[in-house]
Design an enzyme around this catalytic site. Structure first.
Site, PDB file in Angstrom:
ATOM      1  CG  HIS A   1     -43.247  21.602 -47.447  1.00 27.77           C
ATOM      2  ND1 HIS A   1     -42.774  22.105 -46.259  1.00 27.77           N
ATOM      3  CD2 HIS A   1     -42.836  22.472 -48.396  1.00 27.77           C
ATOM      4  CE1 HIS A   1     -42.116  23.235 -46.490  1.00 27.77           C
ATOM      5  NE2 HIS A   1     -42.132  23.480 -47.790  1.00 27.77           N
TER       6      HIS A   1
ATOM      7  CD  GLU B   1     -44.128  26.260 -49.803  1.00 28.29           C
ATOM      8  OE1 GLU B   1     -43.186  25.458 -49.720  1.00 28.29           O
ATOM      9  OE2 GLU B   1     -44.046  27.436 -49.415  1.00 28.29           O
TER      10      GLU B   1
ATOM     11  CG  HIS C   1     -38.751  24.302 -51.754  1.00 26.17           C
ATOM     12  ND1 HIS C   1     -39.435  25.413 -52.186  1.00 26.17           N
ATOM     13  CD2 HIS C   1     -39.317  23.979 -50.565  1.00 26.17           C
ATOM     14  CE1 HIS C   1     -40.360  25.743 -51.301  1.00 26.17           C
ATOM     15  NE2 HIS C   1     -40.311  24.892 -50.304  1.00 26.17           N
TER      16      HIS C   1
END
Ligand code: CO
Length: 134
Positions: free
Chosen positions: A79, A130, A7
């Site tokens: 992020h 991440e 994502h």
């Protein structure tokens, strides 16, 4: 080592306005808002064919995105999340390469119920990364 882009997270000052834009202007499939108090955010998931967009708004006093929004009042890309097969192997590889793993380096359970780690934006061209065990 990294797999799919899981994502892209976008911090937004007004979650309902951002969700409406994605739904009505961009014509995307947009979830209802979900409060994640343990992560200090309310999130709306935008499902795309090849990845997801997460619209994040601060929730509570100590939200991890509050400072970001104070510096970026219109919102912004917060992020990127890449999938990895083994989060601890990934962490060890990052450390061996001199990459700064944020926090104490112990994977936490992220917004999708999977273990995640964050890597310093200073080591990745200014972008917070991440890693999520897929
Ligand atoms: Co994320």
């Amino acid at each position: 080592m990294i797999g799919r882009l899981n994502h892209v997270a976008i911090a937004v000052p007004d979650l309902s306005a951002a969700a409406r834009n994605y739904r009505e202007v961009l014509g995307a499939a947009v979830s209802a808002p979900q409060a994640l108090p343990e992560h200090g955010v309310t999130v709306v998931f935008v499902e795309l064919a090849n990845t997801k967009i997460e619209l994040l708004a601060p929730l509570g006093e100590a939200s991890p995105i509050a400072k970001f929004l104070s510096r970026n009042p219109d919102g912004g890309t917060h992020h990127l999340c890449y999938e990895v097969e083994d989060i601890r192997n990934a962490r060890d590889r990052m450390r061996a390469s001199g990459v700064r793993v944020l926090g104490d380096g112990e994977p936490r359970i992220g917004a999708h119920g999977k273990p995640v780690l964050f890597l310093s934006p200073k080591d990745f061209s200014g972008v917070l990364l991440e890693l999520e065990e897929a």
